[in-house]
Design a protein around this motif. Sequence first.
Motif, PDB file in Angstrom:
ATOM      1  N   GLU A 136      -1.458 -14.874 -26.745  1.00  0.00           N
ATOM      2  CA  GLU A 136      -2.564 -14.622 -25.817  1.00  0.00           C
ATOM      3  C   GLU A 136      -2.280 -15.208 -24.440  1.00  0.00           C
ATOM      4  OE1 GLU A 136      -6.149 -16.035 -27.615  1.00  0.00           O
ATOM      5  OE2 GLU A 136      -6.028 -14.590 -29.253  1.00  0.00           O
ATOM      6  N   LEU A 137      -1.655 -16.387 -24.410  1.00  0.00           N
ATOM      7  CA  LEU A 137      -1.290 -17.006 -23.140  1.00  0.00           C
ATOM      8  C   LEU A 137      -0.311 -16.120 -22.370  1.00  0.00           C
ATOM      9  CD1 LEU A 137      -1.195 -19.549 -21.240  1.00  0.00           C
ATOM     10  CD2 LEU A 137       0.804 -20.218 -22.562  1.00  0.00           C
ATOM     11  N   LEU A 138       0.709 -15.636 -23.055  1.00  0.00           N
ATOM     12  CA  LEU A 138       1.688 -14.769 -22.398  1.00  0.00           C
ATOM     13  C   LEU A 138       1.052 -13.454 -21.944  1.00  0.00           C
ATOM     14  CD1 LEU A 138       4.800 -15.357 -24.651  1.00  0.00           C
ATOM     15  CD2 LEU A 138       4.489 -16.107 -22.307  1.00  0.00           C
ATOM     16  N   LYS A 139       0.151 -12.915 -22.739  1.00  0.00           N
ATOM     17  CA  LYS A 139      -0.509 -11.660 -22.378  1.00  0.00           C
ATOM     18  C   LYS A 139      -1.419 -11.866 -21.171  1.00  0.00           C
ATOM     19  CE  LYS A 139      -1.810  -7.403 -23.101  1.00  0.00           C
ATOM     20  NZ  LYS A 139      -0.995  -6.347 -22.580  1.00  0.00           N
ATOM     21  N   LYS A 140      -2.142 -12.969 -21.156  1.00  0.00           N
ATOM     22  CA  LYS A 140      -3.086 -13.222 -20.077  1.00  0.00           C
ATOM     23  C   LYS A 140      -2.385 -13.617 -18.776  1.00  0.00           C
ATOM     24  CE  LYS A 140      -5.489 -16.985 -19.872  1.00  0.00           C
ATOM     25  NZ  LYS A 140      -6.398 -18.085 -20.138  1.00  0.00           N
ATOM     26  N   GLN A 141      -1.404 -14.501 -18.847  1.00  0.00           N
ATOM     27  CA  GLN A 141      -0.750 -15.013 -17.643  1.00  0.00           C
ATOM     28  C   GLN A 141       0.275 -14.055 -17.050  1.00  0.00           C
ATOM     29  OE1 GLN A 141      -1.237 -17.782 -15.857  1.00  0.00           O
ATOM     30  NE2 GLN A 141      -2.900 -18.479 -17.158  1.00  0.00           N
ATOM     31  N   TRP A 142       1.106 -13.432 -17.895  1.00  0.00           N
ATOM     32  CA  TRP A 142       2.247 -12.662 -17.400  1.00  0.00           C
ATOM     33  C   TRP A 142       2.268 -11.215 -17.891  1.00  0.00           C
ATOM     34  CZ3 TRP A 142       2.979 -17.726 -19.208  1.00  0.00           C
ATOM     35  CH2 TRP A 142       3.260 -18.650 -18.197  1.00  0.00           C
ATOM     36  N   ASP A 143       1.253 -10.774 -18.597  1.00  0.00           N
ATOM     37  CA  ASP A 143       1.167  -9.408 -19.117  1.00  0.00           C
ATOM     38  C   ASP A 143       2.365  -9.069 -20.007  1.00  0.00           C
ATOM     39  OD1 ASP A 143      -0.134  -6.978 -19.469  1.00  0.00           O
ATOM     40  OD2 ASP A 143       0.999  -6.036 -17.852  1.00  0.00           O
ATOM     41  N   ILE A 144       2.704  -9.995 -20.893  1.00  0.00           N
ATOM     42  CA  ILE A 144       3.792  -9.798 -21.850  1.00  0.00           C
ATOM     43  C   ILE A 144       3.163  -9.663 -23.227  1.00  0.00           C
ATOM     44  CG2 ILE A 144       5.828 -10.821 -22.910  1.00  0.00           C
ATOM     45  CD1 ILE A 144       6.288 -12.296 -20.257  1.00  0.00           C
ATOM     46  N   ASN A 145       3.354  -8.516 -23.844  1.00  0.00           N
ATOM     47  CA  ASN A 145       2.770  -8.241 -25.150  1.00  0.00           C
ATOM     48  C   ASN A 145       3.796  -8.540 -26.238  1.00  0.00           C
ATOM     49  OD1 ASN A 145       1.394  -7.333 -27.363  1.00  0.00           O
ATOM     50  ND2 ASN A 145       1.210  -5.230 -26.660  1.00  0.00           N
ATOM     51  N   LEU A 146       3.538  -9.559 -27.038  1.00  0.00           N
ATOM     52  CA  LEU A 146       4.414  -9.914 -28.143  1.00  0.00           C
ATOM     53  C   LEU A 146       3.805  -9.523 -29.498  1.00  0.00           C
ATOM     54  CD1 LEU A 146       5.749 -13.389 -27.001  1.00  0.00           C
ATOM     55  CD2 LEU A 146       6.886 -11.180 -26.858  1.00  0.00           C
ATOM     56  N   TYR A 147       2.725  -8.794 -29.488  1.00  0.00           N
ATOM     57  CA  TYR A 147       2.106  -8.375 -30.729  1.00  0.00           C
ATOM     58  C   TYR A 147       2.838  -7.193 -31.364  1.00  0.00           C
ATOM     59  CZ  TYR A 147      -1.848 -11.379 -29.647  1.00  0.00           C
ATOM     60  OH  TYR A 147      -2.632 -12.446 -29.375  1.00  0.00           O
ATOM     61  N   HIS A 148       3.305  -6.245 -30.531  1.00  0.00           N
ATOM     62  CA  HIS A 148       3.955  -5.028 -31.025  1.00  0.00           C
ATOM     63  C   HIS A 148       5.254  -4.789 -30.282  1.00  0.00           C
ATOM     64  CE1 HIS A 148       0.263  -4.106 -33.141  1.00  0.00           C
ATOM     65  NE2 HIS A 148      -0.401  -4.293 -32.015  1.00  0.00           N
ATOM     66  N   VAL A 149       6.214  -4.160 -30.968  1.00  0.00           N
ATOM     67  CA  VAL A 149       7.513  -3.891 -30.362  1.00  0.00           C
ATOM     68  C   VAL A 149       7.418  -2.738 -29.360  1.00  0.00           C
ATOM     69  CG1 VAL A 149       9.901  -3.212 -30.816  1.00  0.00           C
ATOM     70  CG2 VAL A 149       8.740  -4.751 -32.380  1.00  0.00           C
ATOM     71  N   SER A 150       6.635  -1.720 -29.658  1.00  0.00           N
ATOM     72  CA  SER A 150       6.555  -0.565 -28.755  1.00  0.00           C
ATOM     73  C   SER A 150       5.926  -0.986 -27.423  1.00  0.00           C
ATOM     74  CB  SER A 150       5.747   0.552 -29.378  1.00  0.00           C
ATOM     75  OG  SER A 150       4.415   0.128 -29.578  1.00  0.00           O
TER      76      SER A 150
END
Length: 151
Positions: A136-150
């Motif tokens: 969530e930190l990466l998604k919120k701060q840098w828009d990096i999605n680590l939940y899904h590969v696609s």
Amino acid sequence: MYSHIAELDEWTDQATKQMLQNVIERKTKWDKFKRIHAIMLWSSVFLAFCLIYYFYNRIIGPYSYSFEAVFSVVFSKESHLYAFLVIFGMFGAVKVLYEKKEKAEKEYQALRSEIIDRSKDLWKEESWKKRHQVYELLKKQWDINLYHVSK
């Protein structure tokens, strides 16, 4: 190292922090190339249209009775040749920036996919339950999605 990554004391080990740092750096590099490519592309398109408009109104319109007259007027001034060179140079730079942008995206996506694939090795036991906070930190701060590969 970014302060948010350094603050993940008990959740991640040093190797995981370094991988997260690298994925953030590659994402910012990709975003930078994407932004510069877009600016350069639209600038070159705008200047090309301005040049076409200028040539149509100042050269082709008044001298349309003869191709030879148009040709001589175009090549009579050095500034016309420099304008052509600038436009072609800008479109060449757009191509180079596009290739750099694509390379940066491939590097970023490869590292992001590797983190997702190795997430069971990177977060073990108790930290596995807290990894969603890192995501969530990466998604919120840098828009990096680590939940899904696609993408």
